[in-house]
Design an enzyme around this catalytic site. Structure first.
Site, PDB file in Angstrom:
ATOM      1  N   GLY A  92       0.768  -1.175   0.011  1.00 38.84           N
ATOM      2  CA  GLY A  92      -0.159   0.077  -0.072  1.00 38.84           C
ATOM      3  C   GLY A  92       0.761   1.124  -0.071  1.00 38.84           C
ATOM      4  O   GLY A  92       1.917   1.139  -0.393  1.00 38.84           O
ATOM      5  N   GLU A  93       0.254   2.382   0.590  1.00 40.14           N
ATOM      6  CA  GLU A  93       0.962   3.557   0.939  1.00 40.14           C
ATOM      7  C   GLU A  93       1.151   4.260  -0.552  1.00 40.14           C
ATOM      8  O   GLU A  93       1.583   5.502  -0.520  1.00 40.14           O
ATOM      9  CB  GLU A  93       2.435   3.416   1.240  1.00 40.14           C
ATOM     10  CG  GLU A  93       2.686   2.501   2.673  1.00 40.14           C
ATOM     11  CD  GLU A  93       4.130   2.784   2.918  1.00 40.14           C
ATOM     12  OE1 GLU A  93       5.054   3.043   2.421  1.00 40.14           O
ATOM     13  OE2 GLU A  93       4.387   1.913   4.050  1.00 40.14           O
ATOM     14  N   GLY A  94       0.763   3.810  -1.790  1.00 36.10           N
ATOM     15  CA  GLY A  94       1.009   4.410  -3.144  1.00 36.10           C
ATOM     16  C   GLY A  94       2.429   4.057  -3.391  1.00 36.10           C
ATOM     17  O   GLY A  94       3.018   4.559  -4.532  1.00 36.10           O
TER      18      GLY A  94
END
Length: 342
Positions: free
Chosen positions: A308-310
Protein backbone atom coordinates in the site's frame (compact mmCIF):
# COMPACT_ATOMS: atom_id res chain seq x y z
CA UNK A 1 -13.42 13.24 -27.48
CA UNK A 2 -12.46 13.79 -31.10
CA UNK A 3 -12.11 10.60 -33.13
CA UNK A 4 -9.81 12.56 -35.45
CA UNK A 5 -7.47 13.26 -32.52
CA UNK A 6 -7.62 9.59 -31.52
CA UNK A 7 -6.57 8.63 -35.05
CA UNK A 8 -3.74 11.17 -35.01
CA UNK A 9 -2.45 9.85 -31.67
CA UNK A 10 -2.46 6.27 -32.94
CA UNK A 11 -0.80 7.34 -36.21
CA UNK A 12 1.98 9.09 -34.30
CA UNK A 13 2.58 5.94 -32.24
CA UNK A 14 2.49 3.61 -35.24
CA UNK A 15 4.93 5.63 -37.33
CA UNK A 16 7.73 5.83 -34.78
CA UNK A 17 10.92 4.02 -35.82
CA UNK A 18 9.84 0.60 -34.54
CA UNK A 19 7.70 -2.32 -35.60
CA UNK A 20 4.00 -1.66 -34.84
CA UNK A 21 3.12 -2.56 -31.25
CA UNK A 22 6.71 -3.35 -30.30
CA UNK A 23 6.71 -1.02 -27.30
CA UNK A 24 3.76 -2.95 -25.91
CA UNK A 25 2.17 -1.40 -22.86
CA UNK A 26 4.14 1.83 -23.27
CA UNK A 27 2.12 2.50 -26.40
CA UNK A 28 -1.14 2.07 -24.50
CA UNK A 29 0.01 4.46 -21.77
CA UNK A 30 1.17 7.06 -24.31
CA UNK A 31 -2.15 6.81 -26.14
CA UNK A 32 -4.12 7.18 -22.89
CA UNK A 33 -2.16 10.19 -21.62
CA UNK A 34 -2.29 11.98 -24.98
CA UNK A 35 -6.02 11.30 -25.18
CA UNK A 36 -6.65 12.56 -21.62
CA UNK A 37 -4.64 15.74 -22.24
CA UNK A 38 -6.16 16.09 -25.75
CA UNK A 39 -2.86 16.83 -27.40
CA UNK A 40 -0.19 15.28 -29.61
CA UNK A 41 2.46 16.70 -27.25
CA UNK A 42 1.47 15.45 -23.76
CA UNK A 43 3.41 16.38 -20.65
CA UNK A 44 4.22 14.31 -17.58
CA UNK A 45 6.76 16.39 -15.70
CA UNK A 46 5.05 17.52 -12.51
CA UNK A 47 3.53 14.86 -10.26
CA UNK A 48 2.08 14.85 -6.75
CA UNK A 49 1.70 11.90 -4.38
CA UNK A 50 -1.27 12.16 -2.04
CA UNK A 51 -1.48 9.54 0.74
CA UNK A 52 -4.84 9.54 2.56
CA UNK A 53 -4.85 8.20 6.12
CA UNK A 54 -7.62 7.04 8.47
CA UNK A 55 -8.48 4.47 11.12
CA UNK A 56 -11.26 1.87 11.22
CA UNK A 57 -13.45 0.78 14.11
CA UNK A 58 -13.62 -2.82 12.92
CA UNK A 59 -9.90 -3.29 13.70
CA UNK A 60 -10.96 -4.09 17.28
CA UNK A 61 -12.64 -7.24 15.93
CA UNK A 62 -9.38 -8.59 14.50
CA UNK A 63 -9.35 -7.78 10.76
CA UNK A 64 -5.65 -6.84 10.84
CA UNK A 65 -2.42 -8.41 12.04
CA UNK A 66 -1.27 -4.98 13.29
CA UNK A 67 -2.74 -2.83 16.10
CA UNK A 68 -4.55 0.39 15.30
CA UNK A 69 -1.86 2.68 16.72
CA UNK A 70 0.37 1.73 13.78
CA UNK A 71 -1.64 4.07 11.52
CA UNK A 72 -0.47 7.18 13.37
CA UNK A 73 3.03 5.75 13.79
CA UNK A 74 3.31 5.15 10.05
CA UNK A 75 2.00 8.63 9.25
CA UNK A 76 4.82 9.95 11.42
CA UNK A 77 7.22 7.71 9.47
CA UNK A 78 5.93 9.12 6.15
CA UNK A 79 6.42 12.67 7.37
CA UNK A 80 9.95 11.85 8.61
CA UNK A 81 10.84 10.42 5.19
CA UNK A 82 11.39 6.86 6.38
CA UNK A 83 8.59 4.89 4.69
CA UNK A 84 8.84 3.05 1.38
CA UNK A 85 6.67 5.61 -0.41
CA UNK A 86 8.79 8.40 1.11
CA UNK A 87 12.09 7.06 -0.21
CA UNK A 88 10.67 6.25 -3.66
CA UNK A 89 9.11 9.71 -3.93
CA UNK A 90 12.46 11.21 -2.96
CA UNK A 91 14.24 9.05 -5.56
CA UNK A 92 11.90 10.21 -8.34
CA UNK A 93 11.61 13.80 -7.06
CA UNK A 94 7.85 13.62 -6.55
CA UNK A 95 6.50 15.67 -3.64
CA UNK A 96 4.56 13.73 -1.00
CA UNK A 97 1.65 14.97 1.06
CA UNK A 98 -0.16 12.97 3.75
CA UNK A 99 -3.84 13.81 4.23
CA UNK A 100 -5.32 12.92 7.64
CA UNK A 101 -9.04 12.34 7.10
CA UNK A 102 -9.63 10.04 10.05
CA UNK A 103 -6.54 9.03 12.06
CA UNK A 104 -7.68 8.19 15.58
CA UNK A 105 -5.17 10.48 17.30
CA UNK A 106 -4.47 14.14 16.54
CA UNK A 107 -1.24 14.43 14.58
CA UNK A 108 1.13 17.35 15.28
CA UNK A 109 1.52 20.02 12.62
CA UNK A 110 3.96 19.22 9.83
CA UNK A 111 4.66 20.86 6.45
CA UNK A 112 3.82 17.62 4.60
CA UNK A 113 0.61 16.96 6.55
CA UNK A 114 -2.81 18.21 5.51
CA UNK A 115 -5.27 18.11 8.42
CA UNK A 116 -8.68 17.21 7.00
CA UNK A 117 -9.97 15.02 9.82
CA UNK A 118 -13.61 14.08 9.29
CA UNK A 119 -13.86 11.81 12.33
CA UNK A 120 -11.52 9.96 14.68
CA UNK A 121 -11.89 6.66 12.83
CA UNK A 122 -14.99 5.03 11.38
CA UNK A 123 -17.38 3.04 13.55
CA UNK A 124 -17.16 -0.76 13.80
CA UNK A 125 -19.20 -1.77 10.74
CA UNK A 126 -19.91 -5.22 12.18
CA UNK A 127 -22.08 -3.53 14.81
CA UNK A 128 -23.40 -0.34 13.17
CA UNK A 129 -23.07 1.86 10.10
CA UNK A 130 -19.44 2.86 9.62
CA UNK A 131 -20.10 6.51 8.75
CA UNK A 132 -22.80 9.13 8.60
CA UNK A 133 -23.81 10.57 5.24
CA UNK A 134 -22.29 13.89 6.27
CA UNK A 135 -18.97 12.17 7.02
CA UNK A 136 -19.07 10.45 3.63
CA UNK A 137 -19.60 13.76 1.86
CA UNK A 138 -16.86 15.42 3.91
CA UNK A 139 -14.40 12.66 2.97
CA UNK A 140 -15.26 12.92 -0.74
CA UNK A 141 -14.88 16.70 -0.57
CA UNK A 142 -11.55 16.45 1.26
CA UNK A 143 -10.13 14.35 -1.58
CA UNK A 144 -11.48 16.72 -4.22
CA UNK A 145 -10.08 19.76 -2.40
CA UNK A 146 -6.63 18.21 -2.16
CA UNK A 147 -6.62 17.71 -5.94
CA UNK A 148 -7.77 21.31 -6.41
CA UNK A 149 -4.67 22.36 -4.47
CA UNK A 150 -2.52 20.57 -7.09
CA UNK A 151 -3.58 22.64 -10.12
CA UNK A 152 -0.05 22.92 -11.50
CA UNK A 153 0.64 19.16 -11.69
CA UNK A 154 0.27 16.91 -14.75
CA UNK A 155 -0.54 13.68 -12.93
CA UNK A 156 -1.73 12.61 -9.48
CA UNK A 157 -0.51 9.52 -7.63
CA UNK A 158 -2.68 8.17 -4.82
CA UNK A 159 -1.89 6.03 -1.80
CA UNK A 160 -3.37 5.22 1.59
CA UNK A 161 -2.55 4.33 5.15
CA UNK A 162 -5.02 2.80 7.59
CA UNK A 163 -4.63 -0.34 9.65
CA UNK A 164 -7.53 -2.63 8.71
CA UNK A 165 -8.23 -0.98 5.38
CA UNK A 166 -7.71 -4.09 3.27
CA UNK A 167 -10.59 -5.59 5.27
CA UNK A 168 -12.70 -2.47 4.73
CA UNK A 169 -11.86 -2.53 1.02
CA UNK A 170 -12.82 -6.21 0.78
CA UNK A 171 -16.12 -5.40 2.46
CA UNK A 172 -16.77 -2.49 0.08
CA UNK A 173 -15.95 -4.69 -2.92
CA UNK A 174 -18.35 -7.40 -1.71
CA UNK A 175 -21.04 -4.79 -1.08
CA UNK A 176 -20.71 -3.30 -4.58
CA UNK A 177 -20.15 -6.44 -6.64
CA UNK A 178 -21.88 -9.12 -4.58
CA UNK A 179 -18.65 -11.16 -4.47
CA UNK A 180 -18.49 -13.43 -1.43
CA UNK A 181 -16.21 -12.31 1.44
CA UNK A 182 -14.21 -15.54 1.12
CA UNK A 183 -13.16 -14.32 -2.33
CA UNK A 184 -12.48 -10.69 -1.41
CA UNK A 185 -10.70 -11.11 1.96
CA UNK A 186 -6.92 -11.39 1.67
CA UNK A 187 -3.83 -11.48 3.87
CA UNK A 188 -3.47 -7.71 4.16
CA UNK A 189 -0.63 -6.96 6.57
CA UNK A 190 0.26 -10.65 6.81
CA UNK A 191 -2.63 -12.63 8.25
CA UNK A 192 -2.29 -16.43 8.31
CA UNK A 193 -5.03 -18.71 6.95
CA UNK A 194 -6.96 -18.57 10.22
CA UNK A 195 -6.70 -14.79 10.26
CA UNK A 196 -7.99 -14.49 6.69
CA UNK A 197 -10.88 -16.79 7.56
CA UNK A 198 -11.73 -14.66 10.59
CA UNK A 199 -11.57 -11.50 8.46
CA UNK A 200 -13.99 -13.05 5.95
CA UNK A 201 -16.38 -13.98 8.78
CA UNK A 202 -16.32 -10.41 10.15
CA UNK A 203 -16.98 -9.02 6.68
CA UNK A 204 -19.84 -11.48 6.15
CA UNK A 205 -21.39 -10.52 9.50
CA UNK A 206 -21.03 -6.83 8.65
CA UNK A 207 -22.71 -7.26 5.27
CA UNK A 208 -25.55 -9.26 6.83
CA UNK A 209 -26.10 -6.52 9.44
CA UNK A 210 -26.16 -3.88 6.69
CA UNK A 211 -28.54 -5.94 4.52
CA UNK A 212 -30.96 -6.07 7.42
CA UNK A 213 -30.61 -2.33 8.02
CA UNK A 214 -31.11 -1.46 4.34
CA UNK A 215 -33.67 -4.20 3.54
CA UNK A 216 -31.83 -5.09 0.34
CA UNK A 217 -29.07 -7.57 -0.59
CA UNK A 218 -25.47 -6.72 -1.40
CA UNK A 219 -24.93 -5.76 -5.01
CA UNK A 220 -28.10 -3.64 -4.97
CA UNK A 221 -27.00 -0.85 -2.64
CA UNK A 222 -26.75 2.74 -3.81
CA UNK A 223 -23.24 4.27 -3.56
CA UNK A 224 -24.18 6.31 -0.49
CA UNK A 225 -25.48 3.14 1.19
CA UNK A 226 -22.20 1.32 0.55
CA UNK A 227 -20.25 4.29 1.86
CA UNK A 228 -22.25 4.83 5.04
CA UNK A 229 -22.65 1.16 5.95
CA UNK A 230 -19.14 -0.19 5.27
CA UNK A 231 -16.97 2.64 3.95
CA UNK A 232 -13.59 3.93 5.07
CA UNK A 233 -12.70 7.61 5.22
CA UNK A 234 -9.35 7.40 3.40
CA UNK A 235 -10.85 5.17 0.69
CA UNK A 236 -13.71 7.62 0.11
CA UNK A 237 -11.29 10.56 0.12
CA UNK A 238 -9.32 8.80 -2.63
CA UNK A 239 -12.57 8.30 -4.54
CA UNK A 240 -13.27 12.02 -4.27
CA UNK A 241 -9.75 12.80 -5.44
CA UNK A 242 -10.15 10.51 -8.45
CA UNK A 243 -13.46 12.08 -9.42
CA UNK A 244 -12.00 15.58 -9.23
CA UNK A 245 -8.88 14.54 -11.18
CA UNK A 246 -11.14 13.28 -13.97
CA UNK A 247 -13.20 16.49 -13.87
CA UNK A 248 -10.01 18.50 -14.31
CA UNK A 249 -8.81 16.28 -17.15
CA UNK A 250 -5.79 14.98 -15.23
CA UNK A 251 -4.57 11.36 -15.35
CA UNK A 252 -4.10 9.63 -12.02
CA UNK A 253 -2.25 6.48 -10.96
CA UNK A 254 -4.16 3.75 -9.14
CA UNK A 255 -1.95 1.92 -6.66
CA UNK A 256 -3.02 -1.50 -5.35
CA UNK A 257 -6.14 -3.25 -4.10
CA UNK A 258 -7.38 -0.54 -1.74
CA UNK A 259 -6.87 2.20 -4.29
CA UNK A 260 -8.65 0.09 -6.94
CA UNK A 261 -11.63 -0.31 -4.59
CA UNK A 262 -11.66 3.49 -4.27
CA UNK A 263 -11.87 3.62 -8.07
CA UNK A 264 -14.63 0.99 -8.04
CA UNK A 265 -16.63 3.19 -5.68
CA UNK A 266 -15.90 6.33 -7.73
CA UNK A 267 -17.04 4.54 -10.89
CA UNK A 268 -20.41 3.91 -9.25
CA UNK A 269 -20.82 7.69 -9.10
CA UNK A 270 -19.30 8.53 -12.51
CA UNK A 271 -18.37 5.67 -14.85
CA UNK A 272 -16.12 7.86 -17.03
CA UNK A 273 -13.65 8.29 -14.15
CA UNK A 274 -11.95 5.05 -15.24
CA UNK A 275 -10.80 6.69 -18.51
CA UNK A 276 -8.36 8.77 -16.45
CA UNK A 277 -6.98 5.88 -14.37
CA UNK A 278 -3.56 4.36 -15.03
CA UNK A 279 -3.19 1.07 -13.15
CA UNK A 280 0.20 0.80 -11.46
CA UNK A 281 0.42 -2.88 -10.55
CA UNK A 282 -1.33 -6.10 -9.69
CA UNK A 283 -0.91 -6.60 -5.98
CA UNK A 284 -0.59 -9.80 -4.00
CA UNK A 285 -4.09 -9.37 -2.49
CA UNK A 286 -6.21 -12.23 -3.83
CA UNK A 287 -9.15 -10.07 -4.95
CA UNK A 288 -7.07 -7.49 -6.80
CA UNK A 289 -6.67 -9.63 -9.92
CA UNK A 290 -10.44 -10.10 -10.07
CA UNK A 291 -11.02 -6.37 -9.71
CA UNK A 292 -8.47 -5.51 -12.39
CA UNK A 293 -10.17 -7.96 -14.75
CA UNK A 294 -13.49 -6.25 -14.04
CA UNK A 295 -11.93 -2.97 -15.21
CA UNK A 296 -10.25 -4.76 -18.15
CA UNK A 297 -7.07 -3.19 -16.82
CA UNK A 298 -3.51 -4.01 -17.85
CA UNK A 299 -1.39 -2.97 -14.86
CA UNK A 300 2.15 -1.77 -15.54
CA UNK A 301 3.90 -3.92 -12.92
CA UNK A 302 3.47 -7.27 -11.24
CA UNK A 303 5.88 -7.47 -8.33
CA UNK A 304 3.63 -9.19 -5.74
CA UNK A 305 3.51 -5.98 -3.74
CA UNK A 306 1.05 -5.69 -0.86
CA UNK A 307 2.39 -2.73 1.06
CA UNK A 308 0.00 0.00 0.00
CA UNK A 309 1.09 3.59 0.77
CA UNK A 310 1.11 4.38 -2.96
CA UNK A 311 4.37 2.40 -3.24
CA UNK A 312 3.32 0.70 -6.48
CA UNK A 313 2.09 4.00 -7.92
CA UNK A 314 5.43 5.75 -7.47
CA UNK A 315 7.33 2.71 -8.78
CA UNK A 316 5.29 2.86 -11.99
CA UNK A 317 5.77 6.61 -12.43
CA UNK A 318 9.10 6.54 -14.34
CA UNK A 319 7.58 4.04 -16.79
CA UNK A 320 4.66 6.40 -17.42
CA UNK A 321 7.18 9.19 -18.01
CA UNK A 322 9.07 6.97 -20.45
CA UNK A 323 5.87 6.31 -22.39
CA UNK A 324 5.36 10.04 -22.87
CA UNK A 325 9.04 10.59 -23.73
CA UNK A 326 8.97 8.04 -26.56
CA UNK A 327 5.70 9.51 -27.86
CA UNK A 328 7.14 13.04 -27.93
CA UNK A 329 10.82 12.53 -28.75
CA UNK A 330 11.31 9.28 -30.65
CA UNK A 331 11.88 9.79 -34.38
CA UNK A 332 9.31 8.84 -36.97
CA UNK A 333 10.22 6.82 -40.06
CA UNK A 334 9.88 9.98 -42.14
CA UNK A 335 11.94 12.26 -39.87
CA UNK A 336 14.73 9.70 -39.47
CA UNK A 337 14.81 8.69 -43.11
CA UNK A 338 14.20 5.05 -42.16
CA UNK A 339 12.28 2.77 -44.50
CA UNK A 340 8.99 1.55 -43.09
CA UNK A 341 7.69 -2.01 -43.33
CA UNK A 342 5.58 -2.70 -46.37
Amino acid sequence: MSSELDDDIQHKIDFKTKPPGSLGGLESIAYQVARIQRTLTPTIERAQMLVFAADHGAVDKGISAFPQEVTAQMVTNFLAGGAAVSVFCRQHQVPLKVVDVGVKVDMPDHPLLSKRKVASASQDFSEQAALTLDEVNQALSAGADEVDACQDVDILLFGEMGIGNTGVSSCMMSAITGTKPEQTAGRGTGLDDAGVSKKAQIIAASLKRAEQALHKPVGEWAPWEVATQVGGLEILAMSGAMLRSAELGKPFVVDGFICTVALLFASQIQAAVTDYAIFAHQSDEQAHKTLLQQFQAEPILKLDLRLGEGSGAILSYPIIKSAVVFFNDMASFESAGVSNAT
